[in-house]
Write an enzyme that holds these catalytic residues in place. Structure first.
Site, PDB file in Angstrom:
ATOM      1  N   GLU A   1      -2.212   0.236  13.417  1.00  0.00           N
ATOM      2  CA  GLU A   1      -3.441   0.501  12.670  1.00  0.00           C
ATOM      3  C   GLU A   1      -4.673   0.110  13.487  1.00  0.00           C
ATOM      4  O   GLU A   1      -5.707   0.766  13.438  1.00  0.00           O
ATOM      5  CB  GLU A   1      -3.404  -0.312  11.365  1.00  0.00           C
ATOM      6  CG  GLU A   1      -4.618  -0.123  10.462  1.00  0.00           C
ATOM      7  CD  GLU A   1      -4.466  -0.894   9.150  1.00  0.00           C
ATOM      8  OE1 GLU A   1      -3.645  -1.838   9.098  1.00  0.00           O
ATOM      9  OE2 GLU A   1      -5.167  -0.549   8.180  1.00  0.00           O
TER      10      GLU A   1
ATOM     11  N   GLU B   1       0.864  -1.173   0.000  1.00  0.00           N
ATOM     12  CA  GLU B   1       0.000   0.000   0.000  1.00  0.00           C
ATOM     13  C   GLU B   1       0.908   1.233   0.000  1.00  0.00           C
ATOM     14  O   GLU B   1       1.218   1.765  -1.038  1.00  0.00           O
ATOM     15  CB  GLU B   1      -0.940  -0.041   1.198  1.00  0.00           C
ATOM     16  CG  GLU B   1      -2.259   0.614   0.887  1.00  0.00           C
ATOM     17  CD  GLU B   1      -3.441   0.090   1.709  1.00  0.00           C
ATOM     18  OE1 GLU B   1      -4.406   0.826   1.812  1.00  0.00           O
ATOM     19  OE2 GLU B   1      -3.395  -1.037   2.234  1.00  0.00           O
TER      20      GLU B   1
HETATM   21  C1  BGC Z   1      -5.400   2.272   4.582  1.00  0.00           C
HETATM   22  C2  BGC Z   1      -5.949   3.362   5.452  1.00  0.00           C
HETATM   23  C3  BGC Z   1      -6.888   4.140   4.601  1.00  0.00           C
HETATM   24  C4  BGC Z   1      -8.005   3.178   4.329  1.00  0.00           C
HETATM   25  C5  BGC Z   1      -9.171   3.751   3.652  1.00  0.00           C
HETATM   26  C6  BGC Z   1      -6.510   1.356   4.261  1.00  0.00           C
HETATM   27  O1  BGC Z   1      -6.137   0.260   3.518  1.00  0.00           O
HETATM   28  O2  BGC Z   1      -4.316   1.623   5.173  1.00  0.00           O
HETATM   29  O3  BGC Z   1      -5.180   3.915   6.344  1.00  0.00           O
HETATM   30  O4  BGC Z   1      -7.268   5.362   5.057  1.00  0.00           O
HETATM   31  O5  BGC Z   1      -7.556   2.029   3.647  1.00  0.00           O
HETATM   32  O6  BGC Z   1     -10.188   3.573   4.460  1.00  0.00           O
END
Ligand code: BGC
Length: 901
Positions: free
Chosen positions: A736, A462
């Protein structure tokens, strides 16, 4: 003492390569007197550091302005270094000496002969070679050189070499921008690297974000496939003549020892294929090819560069239950490993990188998803070989070593921490080691995720510039480091990637990782378009950036207004909602707070900020328009979501937090909402249930609503879900998920489980702004006015914080003494006004360095404010003391006592 120092141009110390026609300069004033205000300043520009020939002189300017002073009335020449110095006068008749000179150097600007070089690629002969291509040219120098400067950029990433040495200390150049629309170039002073006679210039190119893997769909080459170089070396000779060495068809290309390099995947290197830049005979070279690619998208470097910021040594070498040899870096870090190894030619060693060990203590990489984070090195043999990667970075704490001969020496390994080289500005320490560790984790979240763009996470497939995450963290980030150039660049990409209808991509640069027309414009994510420039305005006083972004802000508002059939509610479209809220339905990532509620609340908030921006910028009609729009949204919000008696119909913590923080309620309903929020927190066992959207504002809202003790209770919770739970689990960055790793070592999930995600680190702002109490003032932004409002609370005996602002260092410290006395120490830099809020109504009870307030001449005024005293002061250091009640540490009770006695 009255001196001018800390000269900065466009936030940077001696920047090279500015393409700004009226650069802004800022300085600090230092004095040991109190109440120092600049009355006038003078700036001089010169082409020489001795400053004995003056190019331009501002003359004495009667002004208290000492930040973002625009150099106007003079026209910068491209490719020129200007030295500048400043002197100042204060109101008490003191005149400073001239400051030490600093410099800035212009880039190519809009010069007509800009970019005469051609874009070049490795050409047909290397078309199918997967290695990172090298490009090279030999040139002769006959005359004495006075100045040599390289202007360079690339499609992909580049690393430059001149006469065998690496040029500069920047990594991941030219940085990540919305490559189709904007591409940065960098400038290097290489005068000292040239030699008389034969010189060799070269570059290695890597795919980087441009051509490598991006996103969770395994796609590659989202911006293009062909890595290419564009470079000009400008040489000025002693006799005044000039030469230019340009990338073009006279360059040669070859394969390199970097067999593969990819941001997510890692790097593969075969040292047997190394060949010296200076000796062409050891590789096979074929002519480079010209690539037809736009040059009008090229802009000067806007962000500070990514550099190697720190080096960490492993704290242990482990053998896991599965028998792996694993280094523990002691810190979840972002960058790469440098290592030394000795062995036979053809022997291969491998490093794998992971954030955690699993519950059994084994090396765990599932949360990286498809990102391999694998570095492979094949030895050339014959002595100690030292290696570090080039065009990849890893997010990791643990490194699995494969193929290394035993005994492995820890000393052979170094973790190199890489991120955008922002000036560190914030420091915070307190009597709780756990809270200090939380602050450390927040800081490391920023280090790990501010590698040229603000990313969600630095390890899995990501690492994208998620707008929501950036918006949530920007306030904290801007206390911790000077983020202005970093976000200036990112916001320009946001503006470039904004859709025609005003919509904002989920992440910026918009890499379109799924290949289809990607969805965009979620509430609280797209609002980054408004919240970020406004926050930078408050923190740095950057009116120019605000003006630049203003249209983008307005377009975002217009986008929202045109959704659905009610222009005052946002109740259509896709939204992430209170992402990862703990009150979500089983199996869902989206918290329980109604998405229309979140969307409309942010709509109101963004309109209120855009209205403020309109006023600051003098767009009075716009301000009136946004005022009315705001009132209508608030009305619609109340009709839809608040009962006439003031009950918020969405019974979640986040709903109450947003209503209070965004000021959406009738004034008489605010108390009820605050009390209800307290009840909701208590019902959750004094725990939060908020997700990405509610968490950043939770403690600030509780503090502002008079529930400081509860905010402290939340801060000090140590069981799930809480900030300190992860700290007690040994976290060194912010996770997270509140339960990324549970007490029994089990994991929240395999695929959505980053251990370095800064969003929940947004509580950092509360530590600086409320606990230590250091607050900017939007009417004199950039901390031209500072309010210090310390909020001591249960569980802390002392706090010490400082923020290096545009004007200088602001500090605030408080200390509860055993004898029941509270000591509050503050420092306000010269040319700044401040107020300090002390929790006592009776001014006589407060002393400054032992003197009653009215006798302290530097204090301009003090007045009762509720149960507090607000003290107005000028610059200087102050120490206030007041007596705390013995049995009770609640200052508001003490204040009542004082009043009634
Ligand atoms: C990310 C987040 C992002 C989200 C969207 C995730 O996969 O890691 O931090 O804001 O997707 O909701």
């Amino acid at each position: 003492m009255f001196i001018v120092n800390h000269l900065r141009c466009e936030y940077r110390k001696n920047p090279i390569g500015l393409d700004i026609s009226s650069p802004r300069i800022s300085w600090h004033l230092e004095s040991d007197a109190r109440n120092v205000v600049q009355e006038a300043y003078q700036i001089q520009l010169s082409l020489v550091p001795e400053m004995n020939r003056i190019e331009w002189d501002s003359g004495r300017q009667h002004s208290n302005r000492s930040i973002h002073v625009e150099l106007t009335g003079w026209k910068p020449v491209p490719r020129t270094r200007y030295y500048y110095r400043v002197r100042a006068w204060d109101g008490a008749g003191n005149e400073s000496e001239w400051s030490e000179p600093a410099f800035f150097e212009t880039g190519l600007m809009d010069a007509e002969d800009r970019w005469q070089a051609d874009w070049i690629t490795a050409g047909a002969a290397l078309k199918d070679d997967p290695s990172c291509p090298r490009l090279r040219r030999v040139f002769e120098l006959q005359k004495a050189v006075v100045r040599a400067t390289i202007y360079a950029t690339a499609l992909g990433l580049y690393e430059l070499h001149l006469n065998g040495a690496r040029v500069g200390d920047h990594y991941f150049t030219p940085g990540w921008t919305s490559y189709d629309k904007r591409l940065q170039y960098q400038v290097y002073d290489v005068t000292s690297m040239l030699v008389a006679g034969q010189n060799v210039i070269g570059a290695v190119l890597g795919d980087g974000w441009y051509g490598g893997h991006l996103g969770w769909d395994g796609r590659k080459g989202l911006f293009g496939d062909d890595c290419a170089l564009l470079l000009e070396l400008h040489i000025r000779y002693e006799d005044g003549s000039e030469d230019r060495i340009l990338s073009g068809k006279d360059w040669m290309a070859s394969a390199s020892a970097i067999a593969m390099s990819d941001i997510y995947m890692g790097e593969t290197y075969d040292a047997r294929l190394e060949s010296d830049w200076l000796d062409a005979s050891r590789a096979s070279w074929s002519p480079a090819a010209i690539l037809d690619h736009a040059k009008d998208i090229i802009v000067a470097q806007e962000n500070v560069p990514v550099t190697a910021m720190e080096q960490l040594k492993p704290i242990a070498l482990l053998t896991t239950p599965e028998g792996d040899r694993v280094l523990d870096m002691g810190q979840n870090m972002v960058g790469w490993m440098r290592f030394s190894v000795q062995g036979d030619p053809g022997q291969t060693v491998e490093l794998l990188h992971a954030e955690i060990l699993d519950h059994a203590g084994n090396f765990y990489t599932e949360n990286l998803r498809s990102a391999k984070q694998q570095v492979q090195y094949t030895l050339k043999g014959g002595g100690v070989e030292t290696y570090e990667p080039h065009f990849t970075f890893q997010g990791f704490r643990y490194v699995k070593l494969i193929g290394f001969s035993e005994p492995i020496q820890i000393d052979d390994f170094t973790g190199v921490v890489l991120h955008s080289n922002m000036e560190r500005t914030g420091e915070f320490a307190c009597s709780s080691p756990l809270v200090n560790q939380l602050h450390h984790n927040i800081l490391w979240g920023q280090k790990g995720n501010f590698l040229d763009v603000p990313t969600d996470c630095p390890q899995r497939d990501e690492r994208l510039g998620w707008t929501g995450d950036a918006q949530m963290f920007i306030r904290t980030a801007s206390y911790l480091m000077n983020t202005a150039p970093f976000f200036t660049k990112w916001l320009r990409d946001l503006r470039a990637d904004q859709h025609e209808d005003g919509g904002i991509p989920f992440f910026v640069p918009d890499a379109n990782v799924s290949g289809s027309d990607s969805a965009h414009s979620s509430a609280a994510w797209g609002d980054a378009a408004v919240i970020c420039p406004w926050t930078l305005y408050e923190m740095y006083g950057d009116t120019r950036l605000l003006a630049e972004q203003y249209d983008s802000m307005k377009q975002w508002i217009e986008y929202i207004r045109s959704q659905g059939d009610n222009p005052y509610l946002w109740n259509t479209g896709f939204h992430f909602g209170d992402w990862l809220g703990l009150d979500s339905k089983p199996g869902s990532y989206v918290g329980a707070t109604d998405r229309d509620y979140v969307a409309t609340a942010f709509y109101a908030y963004s309109v209120s900020l855009t209205r403020k921006a309109a006023s600051v910028l003098g767009y009075d009609q716009d301000a009136v328009y946004f005022d009315q729009l705001h009132a209508q949204i608030i009305q619609a919000f109340r009709n839809e979501f608040v009962t006439p008696a003031g009950r918020i119909s969405v019974p979640t913590q986040t709903a109450h937090v947003l209503a209070l923080h965004f000021d959406l309620l009738e004034p008489e309903h605010r108390k009820r909402a605050g009390d209800q929020l307290v009840k909701l927190v208590e019902e959750a066992g004094n725990h939060l249930t908020t997700g990405f959207v509610g968490t950043p504002y939770l403690n600030p809202v509780l503090s502002a609503a008079g529930h400081r003790d509860l905010a402290y209770t939340l801060l000090f919770q140590k069981d799930y879900p809480s900030w300190l739970f992860q700290v007690t689990q040994g976290a060194t960055t912010v996770w997270e998920h509140w339960d990324g790793m549970r007490e029994d070592g089990s994991l929240w999930s395999r695929d959505m489980n980053s251990f370095n995600h800064y969003a929940y680190g947004a509580i950092g702002e509360w530590l600086y702004r409320d606990v230590a109490g250091i607050r900017p003032d939007e009417h004199r932004p950039g901390f031209g006015m500072v309010h210090i409002e310390p909020q001591p609370g249960p569980g802390l005996d002392w706090v010490k914080a400082k923020v290096d602002t545009m004007y200088g260092t602001v500090s605030s410290a408080w200390h509860r003494q055993d004898n029941g006395e509270m000591i509050v120490e503050v420092h306000i830099p010269a040319n700044v006004s401040g107020t300090v809020l002390l929790p006592l109504a009776a001014k006589a009870a407060v002393k400054e360095q032992g003197q009653p307030l009215e006798e302290v001449t530097a204090i301009r005024a003090f007045r009762a404010e509720g149960t507090d005293t607000r003290v107005e002061l000028g610059s200087g250091s102050y120490t206030f003391t007041y007596v705390l009640p013995k049995a009770d540490e609640h200052p508001e009770l003490e204040a009542e006592k004082v009043q009634s006695s």
